[in-house]
Design a protein around this motif. Structure first.
Motif, mmCIF file in Angstrom:
data_model
loop_
_atom_site.group_PDB
_atom_site.id
_atom_site.type_symbol
_atom_site.label_atom_id
_atom_site.label_comp_id
_atom_site.label_asym_id
_atom_site.label_seq_id
_atom_site.Cartn_x
_atom_site.Cartn_y
_atom_site.Cartn_z
ATOM 1 N N GLY A 179 0.797 -1.215 0.000
ATOM 2 C CA GLY A 179 0.000 0.000 0.000
ATOM 3 C C GLY A 179 0.830 1.265 0.000
ATOM 4 O O GLY A 179 0.295 2.370 0.102
ATOM 5 N N GLU A 180 2.157 1.135 -0.134
ATOM 6 C CA GLU A 180 3.027 2.304 -0.152
ATOM 7 C C GLU A 180 3.107 2.889 -1.567
ATOM 8 O O GLU A 180 3.130 2.138 -2.550
ATOM 9 C CB GLU A 180 4.436 1.923 0.317
ATOM 10 N N ILE A 181 3.175 4.206 -1.641
ATOM 11 C CA ILE A 181 3.292 4.870 -2.944
ATOM 12 C C ILE A 181 4.713 4.688 -3.473
ATOM 13 O O ILE A 181 5.689 4.992 -2.785
ATOM 14 C CB ILE A 181 2.955 6.360 -2.823
ATOM 15 N N ILE A 182 4.834 4.179 -4.704
ATOM 16 C CA ILE A 182 6.151 4.013 -5.323
ATOM 17 C C ILE A 182 6.297 4.896 -6.574
ATOM 18 O O ILE A 182 7.416 5.103 -7.051
ATOM 19 C CB ILE A 182 6.411 2.528 -5.697
ATOM 20 N N GLU A 183 5.180 5.404 -7.079
ATOM 21 C CA GLU A 183 5.215 6.345 -8.198
ATOM 22 C C GLU A 183 4.241 7.477 -7.904
ATOM 23 O O GLU A 183 3.097 7.237 -7.506
ATOM 24 C CB GLU A 183 4.831 5.658 -9.517
ATOM 25 N N LEU A 184 4.708 8.726 -8.075
ATOM 26 C CA LEU A 184 3.848 9.870 -7.771
ATOM 27 C C LEU A 184 4.217 11.040 -8.694
ATOM 28 O O LEU A 184 5.392 11.381 -8.829
ATOM 29 C CB LEU A 184 4.018 10.298 -6.304
ATOM 30 N N LYS A 185 3.187 11.611 -9.326
ATOM 31 C CA LYS A 185 3.383 12.791 -10.162
ATOM 32 C C LYS A 185 2.397 13.862 -9.724
ATOM 33 O O LYS A 185 1.191 13.618 -9.680
ATOM 34 C CB LYS A 185 3.191 12.450 -11.640
ATOM 35 N N LEU A 186 2.932 15.061 -9.368
ATOM 36 C CA LEU A 186 2.124 16.163 -8.858
ATOM 37 C C LEU A 186 2.344 17.413 -9.707
ATOM 38 O O LEU A 186 3.379 17.546 -10.371
ATOM 39 C CB LEU A 186 2.501 16.481 -7.400
ATOM 40 N N SER A 187 1.377 18.333 -9.629
ATOM 41 C CA SER A 187 1.547 19.632 -10.291
ATOM 42 C C SER A 187 0.754 20.687 -9.545
ATOM 43 O O SER A 187 -0.185 20.368 -8.807
ATOM 44 C CB SER A 187 1.069 19.560 -11.748
ATOM 45 N N PHE A 188 1.172 21.955 -9.710
ATOM 46 C CA PHE A 188 0.393 23.055 -9.146
ATOM 47 C C PHE A 188 0.451 24.257 -10.088
ATOM 48 O O PHE A 188 1.381 24.416 -10.888
ATOM 49 C CB PHE A 188 0.894 23.446 -7.750
ATOM 50 N N ASP A 189 -0.585 25.103 -9.965
ATOM 51 C CA ASP A 189 -0.646 26.382 -10.689
ATOM 52 C C ASP A 189 -1.399 27.345 -9.769
ATOM 53 O O ASP A 189 -2.569 27.121 -9.452
ATOM 54 C CB ASP A 189 -1.377 26.204 -12.018
ATOM 55 N N ASP A 190 -0.696 28.403 -9.300
ATOM 56 C CA ASP A 190 -1.331 29.318 -8.349
ATOM 57 C C ASP A 190 -2.118 30.436 -9.033
ATOM 58 O O ASP A 190 -2.619 31.343 -8.372
ATOM 59 C CB ASP A 190 -0.296 29.899 -7.390
ATOM 60 N N ASN A 191 -2.210 30.356 -10.408
ATOM 61 C CA ASN A 191 -2.964 31.346 -11.173
ATOM 62 C C ASN A 191 -2.398 32.758 -11.017
ATOM 63 O O ASN A 191 -3.095 33.745 -11.214
ATOM 64 C CB ASN A 191 -4.454 31.331 -10.774
ATOM 65 N N LYS A 192 -1.129 32.834 -10.590
ATOM 66 C CA LYS A 192 -0.438 34.116 -10.493
ATOM 67 C C LYS A 192 0.892 34.070 -11.246
ATOM 68 O O LYS A 192 1.741 34.922 -11.054
ATOM 69 C CB LYS A 192 -0.162 34.461 -9.034
ATOM 70 N N GLY A 193 1.058 32.994 -12.006
ATOM 71 C CA GLY A 193 2.290 32.883 -12.773
ATOM 72 C C GLY A 193 3.262 31.842 -12.258
ATOM 73 O O GLY A 193 4.301 31.595 -12.881
ATOM 74 N N SER A 194 2.970 31.203 -11.130
ATOM 75 C CA SER A 194 3.834 30.147 -10.586
ATOM 76 C C SER A 194 3.194 28.793 -10.860
ATOM 77 O O SER A 194 2.033 28.562 -10.483
ATOM 78 C CB SER A 194 4.041 30.331 -9.082
ATOM 79 N N ALA A 195 3.948 27.914 -11.515
ATOM 80 C CA ALA A 195 3.456 26.565 -11.824
ATOM 81 C C ALA A 195 4.652 25.629 -11.905
ATOM 82 O O ALA A 195 5.757 26.030 -12.276
ATOM 83 C CB ALA A 195 2.666 26.551 -13.123
ATOM 84 N N ALA A 196 4.433 24.356 -11.529
ATOM 85 C CA ALA A 196 5.535 23.384 -11.568
ATOM 86 C C ALA A 196 4.969 21.977 -11.519
ATOM 87 O O ALA A 196 3.832 21.749 -11.079
ATOM 88 C CB ALA A 196 6.507 23.611 -10.411
ATOM 89 N N ASN A 197 5.794 21.032 -12.000
ATOM 90 C CA ASN A 197 5.480 19.602 -11.919
ATOM 91 C C ASN A 197 6.537 18.912 -11.047
ATOM 92 O O ASN A 197 7.686 19.365 -10.954
ATOM 93 C CB ASN A 197 5.475 18.957 -13.299
#
Length: 725
Positions: A594-612
């Protein structure tokens, strides 16, 4: 090694004692059968008696208690790693040399047994009711070994042969070969003791006396029997593992044949060994255990004496001692102490037990200990008199129950922070406040942040109030392991300027912590319930000052191998609702645990900052931290980090190598951390910053040292936690 050496000395001392008793008291008596059993008893008693021990408990007065003021100021230190060269172990060298010589003697015995089978293989066999007769063409002296009698009929007349066979049949019938082999093995093991060789010689001589005395009766003619003894003197070729018709001390045998039987009244001599053995047991086999009695001094400087009964249970406490003490407590003090579920290891040391009590006031308590290592001493105590405390004390864990009678005006209750502040204002002159054990003012109490309180109690006695406050900061100092958002942290990993906000906090004691989280929880565990967030304290604020929400606008999120689907979904919603950040879990994969071995995340703050961010591994992922610092007037400070400080750090090759080694250890690897056995899962949770060295040992000496039998290597990890502590 020292314990073995002491045991070895005791065994040899007893061998000398039995030999001297036989030589000076019994050797010239004709109690041949009694002498045989005395000599055999001497051998077995010598190796068994040193293994029997008795415990004597003595009660001693307690040492005076001296109270000192201890400073809580932080003292900086420097950790210096030094390679200490271990001294050459001469004791082990001598032990293996001694063992090697013993093995040589054992091999010699085995070779002689093989030689015996080679001799009987080619002889002419005649089976009788008593034995198997082997007529051999070799020049061996007549001898017997168990139920085989070997002789060369060409060397003796028919009458002489009958004397010889009658003699050897006595050896066969009474199984004298067992005595002979036992004495040979003892000589091989205790070869360094010259008395053992004389001991063996006397045993063999006595066996010949037995056979001579009984065979000469059968022969009816002692003179012809003695002449047969003299005839075989000329041939001395023989196997030492056999009962020989010829023995070199032939003169003594003939003298003993002509000695009048000893008077049975002289049998009293055998009893003279008993006082010597009793003295040995009293002097060397009684362990004295000291227990402190009666008086306990109050930790207040205005000390008062309290009469106390107590019982200490340690790893060596016997079942008989437990039974005796529990019966005494019931009979003399009306306390029912029940100790059950006792488990012991191979050394007969207690590794698990459950203890519970109930006294005459119906005050009850319970303690349970379970593990693979011998227990630490557990103290059960009861203060006599009114309001006396009763409970268990085990190292840094105490379970104390106060006996309160119906007329006592002392009351203790939990209250809220608001109620405590109100009480301290209304009854300022009658209220004393302690924060984390330090006497504090009403203003100090008002300045506390309620979210940082661990516990708050008020004790009311005779119109006096004592408010006792324990903060998270105190708990953090006392507990080394923290569970935050389901993730394990060492206390040293949490920066001093970070505040943890959560719904509630639960503390586990040492026993519960170790049972659930392993040895890393030996100093206590704090579990932060619900979703917890990190925020920074105002560096200019005084201790415990309440922090306004405007003073900090930075929060942190952690995602690790045990992050649940619900937690991830809640984080997505919270970031959107509170900060208008589009946070997405693009991909995740779990293993069979049940442990995570693969994880892909992203964010976008709608102010110009975004990353994966992405981790793809064959084992559980490393924790990833999301830092969110909102700037209303400009660009937000937001990003993914690989450390709890949420700052960009240069890659540490040494640290990466340590992490890689630990992550790639086999699930069944034998791992020792600071001398304690850890599982692979427990090692995965260690703070890598605290690791001094990781050694993979494969040599035989190391495998033997750590008792590794089913693996080809042992992993030994040394940390600097002890130094920090």
């Amino acid at each position: 090694m020292e314990a073995f050496f002491i045991y070895f000395l005791k065994v040899n001392g007893l061998l000398v004692t039995f030999f001297l008793a036989y030589y000076f008291l019994l050797r010239k008596e004709t109690f041949f059968n009694k002498n045989r059993w005395f000599l055999l008893l001497g051998l077995f008693a010598s190796v068994l008696l040193p293994l029997i021990t008795f415990t004597k408990t003595i009660w001693v007065d307690p040492s005076p208690v001296i109270y000192e003021t201890v400073s809580n100021d932080y003292v900086p230190y420097i950790i210096e790693n030094k390679t200490i060269e271990e001294p050459f172990d001469w004791n082990s060298i001598l032990f293996y040399v001694y063992l090697g010589i013993s093995v040589v003697f054992i091999v010699k015995i085995l070779i002689e047994i093989l030689s015996f089978f080679r001799i009987i293989k080619f002889g002419k066999r005649t089976k009788t009711k008593e034995a198997l007769l082997i007529d051999s063409e070799t020049n061996e002296n007549p001898f017997s070994f168990f139920n085989h009698i070997v002789f060369n009929s060409q060397m003796f007349s028919e009458d002489e042969l009958q004397h010889i066979i009658s003699h050897e049949k006595i050896h066969v019938k009474e199984k004298h070969s067992i005595d002979l082999l036992v004495s040979k093995v003892f000589c091989a093991v205790f070869w360094v003791n010259p008395i053992m060789w004389f001991y063996q010689k006397e045993m063999l001589q006595n066996l010949e006396y037995i056979a001579d005395s009984k065979a000469s009766v059968i022969a009816l003619d002692k003179i012809n029997y003695q002449k047969t003894l003299l005839k075989v003197v000329t041939n001395q070729h023989q196997l030492s593992i056999t009962n020989q018709f010829y023995q070199s001390l032939i003169k003594k045998r003939i003298v003993m044949l002509n000695t009048n039987p000893s008077n049975q009244r002289k049998s009293w001599k055998y009893a003279l060994i008993l006082p010597v053995l009793s003295a040995f047991m009293l002097l060397f086999q009684v362990e004295t255990v000291a227990q402190v009695k009666s008086v306990v001094v109050s930790p207040e400087k205005t000390a008062y004496a309290v009469e106390v009964i107590q019982f200490i249970i340690d790893k060596k406490t016997s079942n008989a001692e437990i039974k005796k003490e529990t019966e005494r407590l019931k009979k003399e003090y009306d306390v029912e102490l029940e100790i059950s579920k006792i488990k012991r290891n191979k050394q007969n040391e207690i590794i698990a037990l459950e203890a519970k009590f109930v006294d005459s006031n119906n005050t009850t308590g319970r303690i349970s200990v379970n593990g693979d290592e011998a227990i630490e001493p557990i103290l059960f105590f009861k203060e006599l008199g009114k309001n006396g405390k009763i409970g268990f004390d085990r190292g840094d864990m105490s379970t104390v129950f106060a006996n309160m009678d119906s007329n006592n005006s002392i009351k203790s209750e939990k209250i809220s922070w608001d109620e405590a502040v109100k009480l301290s204002n209304q009854e300022r002159n009658n209220t004393t406040i302690f924060i984390d054990g330090i006497k504090s003012s009403q203003q100090d109490l008002s300045n506390l942040d309620p979210e940082q309180l661990f516990s708050l109690n008020v004790i009311k006695e005779n119109k006096k109030n004592i408010i006792e406050v324990v903060t998270i900061f105190k708990s953090l100092k006392d507990c080394k392991l923290l569970i935050i958002n389901g993730k394990e942290y060492l206390q040293s990993e949490i920066p001093k300027d970070i505040i943890i906000k959560c719904q509630s906090i639960r503390q586990l004691n040492k026993e519960e912590g170790i049972k659930k989280f392993g040895q890393k929880a030996k100093d206590g565990v704090l579990i932060f319930e619900g979703k917890s967030t990190f925020s920074k304290k105002d560096v200019n604020s005084i201790p415990f000052k309440k922090i306004n929400s405007e003073e900090t606008n930075q929060i942190g999120y952690v995602f690790d191998k045990i992050s649940s689907d619900n937690e991830l979904e809640n984080d997505v919603k919270a970031l959107k609702e509170k900060y208008n950040i589009d946070f997405k879990v693009l991909h995740k994969k779990r293993n069979s645990k049940g442990e995570i071995i693969e994880l892909k995340l992203s964010f976008d703050d709608n102010k110009g900052s975004a990353a994966n961010y992405e981790q793809v591994r064959s084992i559980a992922i490393r924790p990833v931290f999301l830092k969110v610092k909102i700037n209303e007037s400009g660009k937000n400070d937001i990003g993914f980090y690989d450390n709890h400080e949420m700052v960009t750090k240069p890659k540490d090759e040494v640290m990466e190598r340590k992490i890689s080694i630990i992550e790639n250890l086999d699930d069944n690897a034998i791992i020792y951390v600071d001398g304690n056995l850890f599982s692979k899962d427990e090692v995965n949770e260690l703070d890598v910053n605290g690791l001094n060295s990781i050694k993979i040992l494969k040599d035989k000496e190391s495998l033997k040292k750590y008792k590794v039998t089913n693996q080809k290597e042992v992993i030994v990890i040394e940390t600097n936690w002890k130094t920090k502590k």
